[in-house]
Enzyme design. Structure first.
Site, PDB file in Angstrom:
ATOM      1  N   ASP A 220      35.895  36.228  -5.821  1.00  0.00           N
ATOM      2  CA  ASP A 220      37.080  36.834  -5.215  1.00  0.00           C
ATOM      3  C   ASP A 220      37.913  37.656  -6.177  1.00  0.00           C
ATOM      4  OD1 ASP A 220      37.162  36.048  -2.545  1.00  0.00           O
ATOM      5  OD2 ASP A 220      37.832  34.041  -3.082  1.00  0.00           O
TER       6      ASP A 220
HETATM    7  C1  BGC Z   1      41.632  32.418  -6.794  1.00  0.00           C
HETATM    8  C2  BGC Z   1      40.307  32.347  -6.171  1.00  0.00           C
HETATM    9  C3  BGC Z   1      40.496  32.492  -4.699  1.00  0.00           C
HETATM   10  C4  BGC Z   1      41.218  33.782  -4.392  1.00  0.00           C
HETATM   11  C5  BGC Z   1      41.395  34.075  -2.938  1.00  0.00           C
HETATM   12  C6  BGC Z   1      42.329  33.668  -6.375  1.00  0.00           C
HETATM   13  O1  BGC Z   1      43.589  33.691  -6.923  1.00  0.00           O
HETATM   14  O2  BGC Z   1      41.468  32.368  -8.160  1.00  0.00           O
HETATM   15  O3  BGC Z   1      39.687  31.170  -6.522  1.00  0.00           O
HETATM   16  O4  BGC Z   1      39.267  32.484  -4.085  1.00  0.00           O
HETATM   17  O5  BGC Z   1      42.444  33.759  -4.999  1.00  0.00           O
HETATM   18  O6  BGC Z   1      42.303  33.219  -2.318  1.00  0.00           O
HETATM   19  O1  IFM Z   2      33.782  32.456  -3.526  1.00  0.00           O
HETATM   20  C1  IFM Z   2      35.116  32.089  -3.671  1.00  0.00           C
HETATM   21  C2  IFM Z   2      35.484  31.251  -2.498  1.00  0.00           C
HETATM   22  O2  IFM Z   2      35.347  31.964  -1.292  1.00  0.00           O
HETATM   23  C3  IFM Z   2      36.879  30.714  -2.600  1.00  0.00           C
HETATM   24  N1  IFM Z   2      37.067  30.039  -3.843  1.00  0.00           N
HETATM   25  C4  IFM Z   2      36.735  30.809  -5.024  1.00  0.00           C
HETATM   26  C5  IFM Z   2      35.335  31.371  -4.973  1.00  0.00           C
HETATM   27  C6  IFM Z   2      35.064  32.249  -6.184  1.00  0.00           C
HETATM   28  O3  IFM Z   2      35.996  33.266  -6.317  1.00  0.00           O
END
Ligand code: BGC
Ligand code: IFM
Length: 812
Positions: A484
């Site tokens: 993400d």
């Molecule tokens: C976090 C991710 C998460 C993303 C979307 C980011 O700040 O580090 O782990 O998937 O936000 O919510």
């Molecule tokens: O792949 C994502 C997931 O959708 C939400 N938690 C963090 C993961 C890696 O960024």
């Protein structure tokens, strides 16, 4: 250092001190009513949706930790006030124990000769949680104590509840009838639901107004009513509705008394909806209370819950020489898979329940480790997910569990999303043999008028990749792929804008080698499925596209010693030796190898050696290396994290499993299992003071080698780590893989192992599989017999007779 121990016989983790390094929680409920409960009885409850139907209130960021709300009990023993779960009164206990089990938690505390034992659970098919409270007098004198209960209602919408005070302080409404306290506040809609808290005994008082019970300037640790030994019989009118009972407990020496408290939720039928204000239909609540009014009924429900889990956990069982492995595979990993399947990333002690509902990519992956437990529920989830897909094959990134509608605020354009749907459907069909799911008419964007068979959704998922290729012929990354925070299209962001609301300059340049690897792995599964269903032309087309992608990866995605991660929006490599920081990323190594890239020419092995050299630590594999030490506008959020945390070179446990799978595929069972043990919770138990999270479930992230707190975990419970690690151990390492025509046996284990046994229920048959390793190899089945007869190849056939079949496997 440990703060408890595993009781494998009872499938429990036993916590022996209330002051664990962090609250260690459990989940109650697995259908519609859910609760989070910590080892000191903190936490909250909700119906289906932690945001829209929150039953009890919880302050996430509270000081002190975990005193933000819970199911609190207090004893007033002649003026000495204490809590059986230690919190909230925090008086020293002579004995304390918390047992987290499969869908229940038991907390016991003893002080001044009074022992209190509380079992919390949600009975099957019930929208309520039972608190069975046992109070015992261990002294030689008579005891007269007062037992107070306490929950604080949430005004249903958890986000509004924590923000919209100008309104909320006027809306609270309750009703008290006998020993039942009803919470009937409306939430901007005609009332169609309410909650209640009851006890199966006469009460000597109640409170339903928080200030009356606690006092304006007191806290949960010293409620004034409890200290006074007397409830106020307060009836909430606006402000903060709560429910508290007071029960007088008179005990002779050695005597025990038992009480059943019930915290429930009622969804009225349409015709039950209020006709005139202030009237609720109590029939359903009364029926629930009636059903659980006796200890016998409650014990029976608890036994049913235990049998339910016997049955769920009997589908895949290992018997090996390693206790830690046994307890991970047989109990805790499968349990976590169920919880994660239920909740996606919505509600934990790290996910507030108001942020994220069900994730598209997340839920499709969570299903992989769950589908063998209750295939029908996986089927239903697949249809829910596919119904949020868009006509071009893309998908809403998330949906709310209550409405099942795609979340417009977040939208889509995460270009890995569509592929995970194919993987989930393939896993479901391999588990069940139910190809009919492909014919289910499934809407796009929840619009029934736009329905096509599920098989068409899979085609569009597949095509979404090939319709969105970049300058190198690699898949466009969109807003982000699985990672993400790798936001390669984000440099056009305005100050203060978050990546989630940003679209790229044109989104036509940044490419993902990870999605390319996924396409080879999952696209090939799609091709095989098409072949299997007799759609040869579609299969041939898919094989061709996958082959083409493999060539593209080897041409543009190979960096010399490992796979490149991506190309940024300027067409420059990300995750390459050319980069100063972030030279090597884990995801493309795992997925390209799972996608069968570089297997023949030694490149896969080379990449895995680079992973070991650059990413491995004793606590697991970091996501990339070297960590970013400065902000790169062209990479986005990933470089905003301090080095060693989260996606910036944290140990992101989810993707460690892809490397385990890759090591298993190249035949290096020793390495695969070594990586498995570095993050599997049972193996981290002995250094709980460093790791800090629950030693019975995976955490999303452990601080990496560049972090100040290397080895410290965060974000336990809701993570794709659960499902993927179950796949890595059960299918890739132990090697028991569902296939369309049977159960494939293909272990990749440490050479030192002599063997192990697996019991696997598959398509109704039960396979008892003994794997022997006389020559101490990692992989290669040289002989397979079933019921005494030798079988060609390595697939156990489906008998379809629902009987036990004994298989023997010789590795060599
Ligand atoms: C976090 C991710 C998460 C993303 C979307 C980011 O700040 O580090 O782990 O998937 O936000 O919510
Ligand atoms: O792949 C994502 C997931 O959708 C939400 N938690 C963090 C993961 C890696 O960024």
């Amino acid at each position: 250092m440990q703060y408890g121990f595993f009781d494998d016989l009872n499938r429990e983790y036993v916590i022996t001190t209330p002051t664990t390094p962090y609250p260690w929680i459990n989940y109650l409920g697995s259908q519609e009513y859910f609760s989070l409960i910590s080892n000191t009885a903190g936490g909250y409850s909700f119906y289906k949706d932690a945001k829209l139907r929150r039953i009890t209130r919880f302050r996430y960021n509270n000081v002190p930790l975990d005193l933000g709300g819970g199911r609190y009990y207090y004893i007033n023993d002649g003026g000495d006030v204490w809590s059986p779960g230690w919190a909230p009164a925090k008086k020293e206990l002579e004995n304390y124990e918390c047992r987290h089990g499969m869908g229940y938690t038991k907390i016991s505390g003893e002080r001044g000769g009074v022992e209190t034992n509380i079992t919390f659970f949600v009975p099957l098919n019930t929208n309520a949680e039972v608190h069975k409270v046992i109070v015992k007098n261990k002294t030689n004198d008579n005891k007269k104590v007062k037992l107070f209960s306490f929950v604080e209602w949430c005004l249903w919408n958890a986000l509004d509840d924590m923000t919209n005070f100008q309104r909320n302080y006027n809306t609270g409404e309750v009703e008290v009838k006998g020993s039942v306290i009803y919470h009937k506040t409306e939430y901007k809609e005609r009332r169609n639901h309410y909650a209640f808290f009851s006890v199966n005994a006469p009460i000597c008082g109640f409170d339903s107004d928080r200030e009356s019970f606690i006092g304006t300037y007191n806290g949960f640790e010293n409620p004034q009513a409890v200290y006074a030994g007397q409830s106020n019989n307060s009836v909430a009118d606006g402000w903060h509705p709560i429910a508290s009972h007071c029960v007088e407990v008179d005990l002779e020496p050695g005597e025990t008394k038992e009480y059943i408290f019930l915290l429930g939720y009622v969804e009225n039928d349409l015709e039950d909806k209020w006709e005139s204000k202030n009237i609720i239909n109590k029939k359903k609540a009364e029926a629930m209370i009636e059903a659980f009014k006796t200890v016998d009924a409650v014990d029976k429900a608890l036994k049913e819950l235990s049998e339910y889990w016997d049955q769920l956990l009997s589908k895949y069982r290992i018997d090996s020489a390693d206790d830690k492995l046994n307890r991970m595979v047989n109990i805790w990993n499968q349990y976590q898979c169920m919880v994660t399947f239920n909740l996606s990333r919505s509600a934990s002690y790290f996910e507030s329940g108001i942020g994220r509902g069900m994730g598209f990519r997340d839920s499709n992956q969570d299903l992989l480790g769950f589908v063998h437990q209750i295939p029908d529920r996986a089927r239903e989830r697949i249809i829910d997910l596919a119904s949020t897909q868009l006509e071009d094959g893309g998908a809403y990134h998330q949906y709310q569990p209550l409405t099942k509608k795609g979340n417009d605020e977040i939208g889509g354009n995460f270009n890995d999303d569509p592929l995970w749907l194919i993987l989930a459907v393939v896993a479901y069909i391999k588990e069940t043999g139910d190809f009919s799911i492909l014919d289910v008419m499934t809407p796009f964007d929840n619009d029934e008028t736009k329905s096509t068979p599920l098989s068409d959704h899979l085609k569009r998922s597949f095509d979404h990749v090939i319709h969105n290729l970049g300058p190198h012929g690699l898949p466009l990354i969109g807003r982000a792929d699985w990672n993400d925070c790798l936001n390669l299209n984000c440099f056009s962001m305005e100050p203060g804008e978050s990546f989630q609301t940003t679209t790229s300059k044109d989104g036509k340049v940044a490419e993902s080698v990870m999605i390319a690897g996924m396409f080879c792995y999952i696209g090939e599964e799609y091709a095989k499925l098409m072949k299997k269903t007799g759609n040869d032309s579609e299969a041939d087309r898919a094989y061709l596209e996958v082959d083409k992608m493999r060539k593209t990866i080897m041409e543009h995605g190979w960096d010399g010693s490992w796979f490149v991660r991506a190309y940024d929006d300027f067409g420059r490599k990300v995750g390459s030796d050319d980069n100063e920081e972030g030279k090597i990323f884990i995801e493309s190594q795992g997925l390209c190898i799972m996608g069968n890239c570089g297997m023949e020419d030694g490149k896969a092995i080379k990449a895995l050696d680079a992973v070991e050299e650059r990413l491995a630590t004793k606590y697991g594999l970091v996501l990339q290396n070297p960590a970013f030490t400065k902000y790169y506008v062209e990479y986005g959020e990933i470089s905003t994290y301090p080095a060693g945390y989260k996606e910036n070179a944290g140990i992101f446990c989810h993707n460690n499993a892809w490397i385990m799978a890759a090591e298993a595929l190249v035949g290096r069972g020793d390495k695969a299992f070594d990586y498995y043990t570095r993050i599997a919770p049972a193996y981290t138990e002995e250094y709980s003071e460093i790791h800090r999270m629950e030693p019975y479930v995976y955490s999303q992230m452990v601080a990496g080698k560049d972090a100040k707190r290397h080895g410290e975990a965060k974000n336990s419970w809701l993570t794709g780590t659960a499902s993927w690690n179950f796949i890595a151990i059960s299918q890739y390492i132990l090697g028991i893989k569902p296939e369309y025509d049977g159960l494939q046996i293909d272990p990749s284990i440490p050479k030192s192992w002599d063997g192990y046994k697996i019991t696997r229920e598959f398509r109704g048959d039960i396979y008892e599989i003994t794997i022997k390793n006389p020559n101490h190899v990692s992989s290669g089945v040289v002989k397979l017999t079933v019921d005494g007869k030798e079988v060609e190849g390595n697939i156990l056939p489906i008998f379809g007779d629902k009987k036990k079949h004994v298989a023997e496997v010789i590795l060599g």
